[in-house]
Design an enzyme around this catalytic site. Structure first.
Site, PDB file in Angstrom:
ATOM      1  CG  ASP A  48      51.314  38.631  43.954  1.00  0.00           C
ATOM      2  OD1 ASP A  48      51.177  39.479  44.868  1.00  0.00           O
ATOM      3  OD2 ASP A  48      51.016  38.869  42.777  1.00  0.00           O
ATOM      4  CG  HIS A 111      50.029  47.359  45.318  1.00  0.00           C
ATOM      5  ND1 HIS A 111      50.610  46.879  46.462  1.00  0.00           N
ATOM      6  CD2 HIS A 111      48.863  46.689  45.216  1.00  0.00           C
ATOM      7  CE1 HIS A 111      49.845  45.979  47.012  1.00  0.00           C
ATOM      8  NE2 HIS A 111      48.781  45.838  46.282  1.00  0.00           N
TER       9      HIS A 111
END
Length: 111
Positions: A48, A111
């Site tokens: 990630d 994000h």
């Protein structure tokens, strides 16, 4: 080389994601390749990262060098808030893929 350390969770389309991932937030670019390879060796299969972390190039390099088949790895990245919007996100994705130098990304998030 360790076996995967986490079970995979199935999506409705038949794809799956490893339940536990190795997060690369605040991992400096100069350490990211080595630490990603160590994580893969320890059994992590979900990696990630994000464009904001500034280590996509090194993570991609580690994925290409990994001693496991590419199909075993699940790579996630994220578009940063400065690149929100349809066209901006497409450009940001293309830039991320160029840095990764991978044929595919398994998951791309906001994000």
């Amino acid at each position: 080389m360790s076996d995967p350390i986490a079970p995979r969770l199935a999506f409705t389309d038949g794809a799956s994601i490893p339940q536990l991932g190795f997060g690369l937030y605040k991992i400096p670019a100069e350490d990211a390749r080595r630490l990603t390879l160590e994580a893969i060796d320890a059994g992590y299969r979900h990696l990630d990262t994000a464009s904001f972390y500034a280590n996509e190039r090194e993570v991609g390099q580690a994925v290409r060098e990994a001693p496991v088949p590419r199909d075993e790895l699940f790579v996630t990245s994220k578009v940063w808030k400065d690149d929100n919007g349809f066209d901006e996100t497409l450009r940001a994705f293309d830039a991320s893929m160029a840095r990764f130098d991978l044929e595919r990304l398994e998951l791309y998030l906001i994000h």
